[in-house]
Design a protein around this motif. Structure first.
Motif, short mmCIF file in Angstrom:
data_model
loop_
_atom_site.label_atom_id
_atom_site.label_comp_id
_atom_site.label_asym_id
_atom_site.label_seq_id
_atom_site.Cartn_x
_atom_site.Cartn_y
_atom_site.Cartn_z
N ILE A 282 0.84 -1.20 0.00
CA ILE A 282 0.00 0.00 0.00
C ILE A 282 0.87 1.25 0.00
O ILE A 282 0.61 2.22 -0.73
N CYS A 283 1.94 1.24 0.81
CA CYS A 283 2.84 2.40 0.88
C CYS A 283 3.58 2.61 -0.43
O CYS A 283 3.73 3.75 -0.90
N ILE A 284 4.02 1.53 -1.05
CA ILE A 284 4.68 1.64 -2.35
C ILE A 284 3.71 2.20 -3.39
O ILE A 284 4.05 3.09 -4.17
N GLY A 285 2.48 1.67 -3.37
CA GLY A 285 1.46 2.15 -4.31
C GLY A 285 1.12 3.61 -4.10
O GLY A 285 0.89 4.35 -5.06
N THR A 286 1.11 4.05 -2.85
CA THR A 286 0.81 5.44 -2.53
C THR A 286 1.86 6.36 -3.14
O THR A 286 1.54 7.38 -3.78
N PHE A 287 3.14 6.03 -2.94
CA PHE A 287 4.22 6.84 -3.48
C PHE A 287 4.17 6.88 -5.01
O PHE A 287 4.29 7.95 -5.62
N LEU A 288 3.98 5.72 -5.63
CA LEU A 288 3.95 5.66 -7.09
C LEU A 288 2.77 6.44 -7.66
O LEU A 288 2.90 7.13 -8.68
N LEU A 289 1.60 6.33 -7.00
CA LEU A 289 0.42 7.07 -7.47
C LEU A 289 0.68 8.57 -7.43
O LEU A 289 0.40 9.28 -8.40
N ALA A 290 1.23 9.06 -6.31
CA ALA A 290 1.51 10.49 -6.18
C ALA A 290 2.52 10.95 -7.23
O ALA A 290 2.36 12.03 -7.82
N ALA A 291 3.54 10.13 -7.47
CA ALA A 291 4.56 10.49 -8.45
C ALA A 291 3.97 10.57 -9.85
O ALA A 291 4.28 11.49 -10.62
N ILE A 292 3.12 9.62 -10.18
CA ILE A 292 2.51 9.60 -11.52
C ILE A 292 1.56 10.78 -11.70
O ILE A 292 1.60 11.48 -12.72
N LEU B 194 0.33 8.40 4.99
CA LEU B 194 -0.23 8.73 3.68
C LEU B 194 0.28 10.09 3.22
O LEU B 194 0.75 10.24 2.08
N ALA B 195 0.19 11.09 4.09
CA ALA B 195 0.62 12.45 3.74
C ALA B 195 2.10 12.49 3.40
O ALA B 195 2.52 13.17 2.46
N THR B 196 2.91 11.77 4.17
CA THR B 196 4.36 11.76 3.93
C THR B 196 4.70 11.17 2.58
O THR B 196 5.49 11.74 1.81
N LEU B 197 4.08 10.04 2.24
CA LEU B 197 4.39 9.37 0.98
C LEU B 197 3.91 10.19 -0.23
O LEU B 197 4.60 10.27 -1.25
N VAL B 198 2.74 10.79 -0.10
CA VAL B 198 2.23 11.64 -1.18
C VAL B 198 3.14 12.87 -1.33
O VAL B 198 3.46 13.29 -2.45
N VAL C 289 15.54 5.91 -3.77
CA VAL C 289 15.72 6.04 -2.32
C VAL C 289 14.37 6.21 -1.62
O VAL C 289 14.12 5.60 -0.58
N ILE C 290 13.50 7.03 -2.20
CA ILE C 290 12.19 7.25 -1.59
C ILE C 290 11.34 5.98 -1.68
O ILE C 290 10.54 5.68 -0.79
N LEU C 291 11.53 5.24 -2.76
CA LEU C 291 10.82 3.96 -2.89
C LEU C 291 11.22 3.02 -1.75
O LEU C 291 10.37 2.33 -1.16
#
Length: 434
Positions: free
Chosen positions: A98-108, A140-144, A188-190
């Motif tokens: 979920i955390c990986i998906g959150t970061f990737l979604l925000a990046a995209i 959630l906020a941090t990863l986004v 690194v963020i991933l």
């Protein structure tokens, strides 16, 4: 007392009061800069400064009010339920995925370069998932924030555009040499996302086993169920996609998009006027609270810019840099980029500080573009989602329902760490020369 010192103390005192929770964020944003302005002897222009700041933040404030209403109505209608369930089927109950998906979604999503749009899309879509699994909204906020921050280095991101403009350069001169460092920062963020996910997984422990993904609907009250509009899911989804498309294409300003979107969402889902009023009332408190925070931030920024305090701080910093450190200016700029985002808004830094620093480096025989490249490694890139000088930060914390101090304490160390890695890689590849 010099204007620079007053400005510096104003920012430090305000951040200290907020982060130590000695004063509510809204009050700190309003009271501290006003006192700073009075001490600077510019009380007669206080009204002008505040008005100008409010005018600049007004479109964001209006957008936020109607965005809260729009996504609130969509949530009431159950539009996000199938999305959450779809994500759950892919990632299951694994916080790491979920955390990986959150970061990737925000990046995209941040490929458009707009922090506000990124937060408006990513947070409402994922917050219900985090809440259902008991994961922290701060995670959630941090990863986004990290996803949006690293992607803000792109050539069409605000900081890089400003750097290119200020240096009278181009993409090849400022951005291209930072591609490899940016890619390493992304990785690194991933990895950070993985560790955050493992931390959540350890914290939740056995409680995850007690969650039945097929029985999540049982948590809803009869009143919640009565508001659901499953037959209108496709219509509502089209409305959301259309709103995002219109914003990304700049066909209409975001404020107008969400005003129209809110009106259509209410008419389509709840034709009854009584229910319409109830839905607006249900979300009005959240909209008002966070809009007031945005306008307070606008007042703060207006006073700091209008009084000249930010410009004075910039000039003083440049004056106090010893000649012996001239060759290390790019490295210092890169390392301090994230924390400097708490002190300088993007315009003040990139149009005020950067030209002076780059000129100093040039006079000492260095590469002035190194300063620009070092700047985009953190200053209002990874630093922008934690800075009180950008309205998007309050949009992020408001949508996630967390306090600014909580967000800064958790996100700043990670953002700063990723930024420093980017600077180190840039130094190794020669993008930042010293």
């Amino acid at each position: 007392m010099s204007l620079a010192l007053i400005g510096f103390l104003t920012i430090v005192i305000m951040l200290t009061l907020i982060m130590t929770k000695k004063l509510q964020t809204l009050l700190a944003l309003i009271i501290v800069p006003i006192i700073g302005c009075l001490v600077a002897g510019q009380g007669s222009q206080l009204g002008t400064f505040i008005t100008e700041g409010l005018q600049n933040i007004a479109p964001t404030g209006v957008m936020f009010i109607f965005a809260i209403l729009f996504f609130g109505v969509m949530s009431d209608a159950g539009t996000f339920d199938p999305i959450v369930k779809g994500i759950l089927k892919v990632v299951g109950k694994d916080p790491v995925k979920i955390c990986i998906g959150t970061f990737l979604l925000a990046a995209i999503v941040h490929l458009d370069g707009s922090g506000a749009v990124t937060f408006l899309i990513a947070i409402p879509a994922l917050l219900p998932l985090y809440q259902k699994l008991g994961m922290k909204a701060t995670t959630l906020a941090t990863l986004v924030a990290l996803g949006a921050g690293v992607m803000n280095m792109l050539p069409w991101g605000g900081p890089t555009i400003r750097a290119i403009t200020a240096m009278k350069s181009d993409i090849n001169g400022v951005f291209i040499p930072m591609l490899i460092p940016m890619a390493v920062g992304f990785i690194v963020i991933l990895v950070m996302a993985v560790f955050l996910g493992k931390s959540e997984k350890k914290r939740l422990g056995e409680t995850l086993n007690d969650i039945d993904l097929d029985e999540l609907d049982q948590e809803e009250t009869p009143e919640d169920v009565a508001l659901k509009r499953p037959k209108l899911f496709v219509v509502n989804l089209i409305l959301i996609v259309l709103a995002v498309f219109v914003m990304l294409k700049s066909i209409l300003p975001p404020a107008a998009v969400f005003m129209i979107g809110t009106a259509l969402a209410l008419i389509i889902n709840y034709p009854d006027m009584k229910i319409q009023k109830e839905r607006v009332d249900a979300h009005a408190k959240a909209a008002l609270m966070m809009a007031s925070m945005l306008f307070a931030a606008g007042s703060f920024i207006g006073i700091m810019q209008g009084s000249g305090m930010l410009t004075a701080i910039a000039q003083t910093i440049v004056t106090f840099i010893p000649a012996s450190l001239g060759g290390f200016i790019p490295i210092l700029v890169g390392i301090l980029g994230v924390p400097l985002s708490l002190v300088f808004d993007p315009d003040s830094y990139y149009y005020g500080v950067l030209p002076v620093l780059s000129q100093a480096v040039d006079m000492m025989g260095g590469d002035p573009l190194s300063v620009a490249r070092a700047s985009i490694a953190g200053q209002m890139t990874l630093g922008f989602p934690i800075s009180p000088l950008t309205g998007a930060t309050f949009l992020l914390t408001g949508l996630a329902g967390i306090d600014l101090a909580e967000h800064q304490r958790k996100t700043l160390p990670l953002a700063w760490g990723a930024s420093i890695v980017i600077v180190i890689v840039a130094a190794i590849t020669g993008a930042i020369a010293f």
